[in-house]
Design a protein around this motif. Structure first.
Motif, PDB file in Angstrom:
ATOM      1  N   GLU A   9      67.019  51.119 -35.900  1.00 25.03           N
ATOM      2  CA  GLU A   9      66.130  50.330 -36.756  1.00 25.03           C
ATOM      3  C   GLU A   9      66.627  48.901 -36.890  1.00 25.03           C
ATOM      4  OE1 GLU A   9      64.761  48.247 -40.165  1.00 25.03           O
ATOM      5  OE2 GLU A   9      66.785  49.084 -40.036  1.00 25.03           O
ATOM      6  N   LEU A  10      67.937  48.754 -36.998  1.00 23.86           N
ATOM      7  CA  LEU A  10      68.520  47.433 -37.150  1.00 23.86           C
ATOM      8  C   LEU A  10      68.290  46.579 -35.905  1.00 23.86           C
ATOM      9  CD1 LEU A  10      70.194  45.442 -38.789  1.00 23.86           C
ATOM     10  CD2 LEU A  10      72.247  46.575 -37.943  1.00 23.86           C
ATOM     11  N   LEU A  11      68.466  47.159 -34.731  1.00 24.38           N
ATOM     12  CA  LEU A  11      68.252  46.410 -33.496  1.00 24.38           C
ATOM     13  C   LEU A  11      66.791  45.985 -33.353  1.00 24.38           C
ATOM     14  CD1 LEU A  11      70.504  48.381 -30.987  1.00 24.38           C
ATOM     15  CD2 LEU A  11      70.883  46.078 -31.875  1.00 24.38           C
ATOM     16  N   GLN A  12      65.868  46.839 -33.774  1.00 27.46           N
ATOM     17  CA  GLN A  12      64.464  46.446 -33.731  1.00 27.46           C
ATOM     18  C   GLN A  12      64.173  45.314 -34.710  1.00 27.46           C
ATOM     19  OE1 GLN A  12      62.070  47.190 -31.597  1.00 27.46           O
ATOM     20  NE2 GLN A  12      63.575  48.425 -30.465  1.00 27.46           N
ATOM     21  N   ARG A  13      64.849  45.335 -35.858  1.00 27.41           N
ATOM     22  CA  ARG A  13      64.700  44.248 -36.825  1.00 27.41           C
ATOM     23  C   ARG A  13      65.196  42.928 -36.222  1.00 27.41           C
ATOM     24  NH1 ARG A  13      67.580  45.107 -42.490  1.00 27.41           N
ATOM     25  NH2 ARG A  13      66.556  47.112 -42.160  1.00 27.41           N
ATOM     26  N   LEU A  14      66.328  42.971 -35.526  1.00 31.51           N
ATOM     27  CA  LEU A  14      66.847  41.771 -34.878  1.00 31.51           C
ATOM     28  C   LEU A  14      65.919  41.318 -33.753  1.00 31.51           C
ATOM     29  CD1 LEU A  14      70.698  42.428 -34.659  1.00 31.51           C
ATOM     30  CD2 LEU A  14      69.335  41.552 -36.570  1.00 31.51           C
ATOM     31  N   GLU A  15      65.328  42.278 -33.040  1.00 28.39           N
ATOM     32  CA  GLU A  15      64.409  41.942 -31.957  1.00 28.39           C
ATOM     33  C   GLU A  15      63.202  41.172 -32.495  1.00 28.39           C
ATOM     34  OE1 GLU A  15      63.642  42.249 -27.734  1.00 28.39           O
ATOM     35  OE2 GLU A  15      65.387  42.483 -29.016  1.00 28.39           O
ATOM     36  N   ARG A  16      62.657  41.612 -33.619  1.00 28.60           N
ATOM     37  CA  ARG A  16      61.525  40.902 -34.227  1.00 28.60           C
ATOM     38  C   ARG A  16      61.959  39.505 -34.672  1.00 28.60           C
ATOM     39  NH1 ARG A  16      60.805  46.153 -36.343  1.00 28.60           N
ATOM     40  NH2 ARG A  16      61.784  45.592 -38.329  1.00 28.60           N
ATOM     41  N   TYR A  17      63.169  39.414 -35.188  1.00 26.67           N
ATOM     42  CA  TYR A  17      63.691  38.112 -35.611  1.00 26.67           C
ATOM     43  C   TYR A  17      63.801  37.160 -34.428  1.00 26.67           C
ATOM     44  CZ  TYR A  17      67.073  34.625 -37.167  1.00 26.67           C
ATOM     45  OH  TYR A  17      67.717  33.447 -37.443  1.00 26.67           O
ATOM     46  N   TYR A  18      64.370  37.631 -33.320  1.00 26.18           N
ATOM     47  CA  TYR A  18      64.551  36.787 -32.139  1.00 26.18           C
ATOM     48  C   TYR A  18      63.214  36.225 -31.643  1.00 26.18           C
ATOM     49  CZ  TYR A  18      69.477  37.908 -31.154  1.00 26.18           C
ATOM     50  OH  TYR A  18      70.849  38.009 -31.183  1.00 26.18           O
ATOM     51  N   ASP A  19      62.148  36.984 -31.810  1.00 23.13           N
ATOM     52  CA  ASP A  19      60.834  36.510 -31.400  1.00 23.13           C
ATOM     53  C   ASP A  19      60.249  35.532 -32.418  1.00 23.13           C
ATOM     54  OD1 ASP A  19      58.299  36.952 -29.615  1.00 23.13           O
ATOM     55  OD2 ASP A  19      57.600  37.190 -31.693  1.00 23.13           O
ATOM     56  N   THR A  20      60.580  35.709 -33.684  1.00 19.24           N
ATOM     57  CA  THR A  20      59.984  34.907 -34.758  1.00 19.24           C
ATOM     58  C   THR A  20      60.625  33.540 -34.896  1.00 19.24           C
ATOM     59  OG1 THR A  20      59.393  36.889 -36.009  1.00 19.24           O
ATOM     60  CG2 THR A  20      59.520  34.821 -37.237  1.00 19.24           C
ATOM     61  N   ALA A 184      72.287  28.276 -39.841  1.00 17.35           N
ATOM     62  CA  ALA A 184      71.661  29.585 -39.945  1.00 17.35           C
ATOM     63  C   ALA A 184      70.159  29.381 -40.060  1.00 17.35           C
ATOM     64  CB  ALA A 184      72.184  30.335 -41.172  1.00 17.35           C
ATOM     65  N   SER A 185      69.408  30.362 -39.567  1.00 17.77           N
ATOM     66  CA  SER A 185      67.944  30.263 -39.584  1.00 17.77           C
ATOM     67  C   SER A 185      67.354  31.499 -40.253  1.00 17.77           C
ATOM     68  CB  SER A 185      67.396  30.131 -38.160  1.00 17.77           C
ATOM     69  OG  SER A 185      67.801  28.916 -37.570  1.00 17.77           O
ATOM     70  N   PRO A 186      67.166  31.459 -41.578  1.00 26.38           N
ATOM     71  CA  PRO A 186      66.601  32.621 -42.261  1.00 26.38           C
ATOM     72  C   PRO A 186      65.123  32.809 -41.936  1.00 26.38           C
ATOM     73  CG  PRO A 186      67.399  30.957 -43.831  1.00 26.38           C
ATOM     74  CD  PRO A 186      67.458  30.356 -42.479  1.00 26.38           C
ATOM     75  N   ARG A 187      64.743  34.058 -41.698  1.00 26.37           N
ATOM     76  CA  ARG A 187      63.347  34.420 -41.543  1.00 26.37           C
ATOM     77  C   ARG A 187      63.137  35.729 -42.306  1.00 26.37           C
ATOM     78  NH1 ARG A 187      63.852  30.105 -39.810  1.00 26.37           N
ATOM     79  NH2 ARG A 187      62.935  29.105 -37.965  1.00 26.37           N
ATOM     80  N   GLY A 188      62.619  35.634 -43.514  1.00 27.28           N
ATOM     81  CA  GLY A 188      62.440  36.823 -44.324  1.00 27.28           C
ATOM     82  C   GLY A 188      63.784  37.422 -44.688  1.00 27.28           C
ATOM     83  N   GLU A 189      63.970  38.688 -44.360  1.00 28.68           N
ATOM     84  CA  GLU A 189      65.180  39.408 -44.748  1.00 28.68           C
ATOM     85  C   GLU A 189      66.285  39.329 -43.698  1.00 28.68           C
ATOM     86  OE1 GLU A 189      64.086  43.381 -45.671  1.00 28.68           O
ATOM     87  OE2 GLU A 189      63.028  42.836 -47.517  1.00 28.68           O
ATOM     88  N   VAL A 190      66.054  38.615 -42.610  1.00 30.22           N
ATOM     89  CA  VAL A 190      67.031  38.568 -41.522  1.00 30.22           C
ATOM     90  C   VAL A 190      67.422  37.118 -41.258  1.00 30.22           C
ATOM     91  CG1 VAL A 190      67.536  39.239 -39.137  1.00 30.22           C
ATOM     92  CG2 VAL A 190      65.961  40.610 -40.511  1.00 30.22           C
ATOM     93  N   CYS A 191      68.692  36.904 -40.936  1.00 25.77           N
ATOM     94  CA  CYS A 191      69.164  35.549 -40.653  1.00 25.77           C
ATOM     95  C   CYS A 191      70.304  35.597 -39.649  1.00 25.77           C
ATOM     96  CB  CYS A 191      69.636  34.871 -41.941  1.00 25.77           C
ATOM     97  SG  CYS A 191      70.117  33.141 -41.705  1.00 25.77           S
ATOM     98  N   GLU A 192      70.254  34.697 -38.668  1.00 20.06           N
ATOM     99  CA  GLU A 192      71.332  34.567 -37.688  1.00 20.06           C
ATOM    100  C   GLU A 192      72.185  33.353 -38.015  1.00 20.06           C
ATOM    101  OE1 GLU A 192      72.058  34.345 -32.846  1.00 20.06           O
ATOM    102  OE2 GLU A 192      70.098  33.777 -33.667  1.00 20.06           O
ATOM    103  N   LEU A 193      73.505  33.522 -37.946  1.00 19.52           N
ATOM    104  CA  LEU A 193      74.431  32.401 -38.036  1.00 19.52           C
ATOM    105  C   LEU A 193      74.681  31.884 -36.625  1.00 19.52           C
ATOM    106  CD1 LEU A 193      77.102  33.730 -40.577  1.00 19.52           C
ATOM    107  CD2 LEU A 193      74.770  32.923 -40.993  1.00 19.52           C
ATOM    108  N   MET A 194      74.690  30.550 -36.472  1.00 24.04           N
ATOM    109  CA  MET A 194      74.759  29.978 -35.128  1.00 24.04           C
ATOM    110  C   MET A 194      75.664  28.750 -35.118  1.00 24.04           C
ATOM    111  SD  MET A 194      70.661  30.017 -34.379  1.00 24.04           S
ATOM    112  CE  MET A 194      70.397  29.150 -35.930  1.00 24.04           C
ATOM    113  N   GLY A 195      76.195  28.430 -33.958  1.00 27.16           N
ATOM    114  CA  GLY A 195      76.874  27.162 -33.741  1.00 27.16           C
ATOM    115  C   GLY A 195      77.992  26.879 -34.720  1.00 27.16           C
TER     116      GLY A 195
END
Length: 258
Positions: A9-20, A184-195
């Motif tokens: 479920e977590l990987l699918q959540r990240l997959e949706r984030y990567y597209d968004t 970081a780029s928050p999108r809803g409940e998911v956020c990636e830390l970058m750079g």
């Protein structure tokens, strides 16, 4: 990885984030089983192609050649990013198309709060913060392995910070000079830390960890419940694991152009 993670479920959540996430500053185009993102009118950032959200078929070398050719035709970097556990057939297709040029990186997730105390020598940037351009320049310098610091040209960051789609942190040395940072780029409940980076002369002082902690706190305050990142090396991954990140998968990146 602890039992509290439902990995699939977590990987699918990240997959949706990567597209968004790129859609805030890029224009998507479907090319076969890929979505290719090209810079929009707001920013000059180079994006990537990635598996089209929801596509569950196999990938072929011809699929890879087609999307790379399309990006070259548009003058875009021939970059492809994907999660190996979600798209397991793409690695072999990329290898057949371009050879052994893709790389694997640990994908790590954190859900718990950092320590209660705010980290020192870091600052969360506002859209008009006087150190915003310096922080972007310091991150560029850190990845260029140089101590030469110059403010960077801002390309959409103030607007994205103002909209809540981008969080940026600057790290300072003892003299108050900006020597690193991250975003970081928050999108809803998911956020990636970058750079996340610190210039060579300022490393070994905990500034990378402080930046990571400050970004994590800021993203959780923004409403995110899942904070993740991909580590650039096993050494970097070990540092992130020590501050509470846990392995969940493998990020794959093909970069044929600078």
């Amino acid at each position: 990885m602890t039992e509290r993670f439902d990995r699939a479920e977590l990987l699918q959540r990240l997959e949706r984030y990567y597209d968004t996430v790129p859609r805030a500053a890029a224009e998507p185009e479907d090319v076969g089983p890929f979505t290719s993102f090209r810079p929009g009118p707001v920013t000059k950032w180079q994006f990537y192609a990635r598996p089209r959200l929801g596509y569950d078929g196999d990938f072929t070398a011809d699929d890879v050649r087609r999307v790379l050719a399309r990006r070259a035709e548009q003058g875009l970097a021939r970059n492809v990013e994907w999660v190996e556990e979600v798209t397991p057939t793409l690695w072999a297709a990329v290898a057949e198309a371009v050879g052994d040029k893709a790389h694997r990186y640990p994908l790590l997730v954190r859900r718990d709060l950092p320590p209660s105390a705010e980290p020192e020598r870091v600052s969360v940037m506002t859209p008009d913060h006087p150190d915003l351009a310096a922080s972007v320049g310091a991150v560029h310098a850190s990845f260029g392995e140089t101590d030469d610091l110059e403010p960077a040209e801002l390309t959409g960051q103030p607007d994205l910070i103002a909209s809540g789609e981008l969080i940026m942190v600057a790290a300072y040395d003892d003299e108050g000079v900006v020597v690193g940072g991250g975003s970081a780029s928050p999108r809803g409940e998911v956020c990636e830390l970058m750079g996340i980076g610190v210039i060579p002369r300022a490393r070994g002082r905990g500034l990378g960890t402080a930046t990571t902690e400050a970004l994590t706190r800021a993203t959780l305050r923004s409403g995110a419940t899942t904070v993740f990142l991909s580590a650039g090396s096993d050494g970097a991954a070990s540092i992130y694991r020590r501050v509470g990140f846990e392995d969940v998968g493998t990020a794959c990146i093909l970069e044929l152009d600078d």
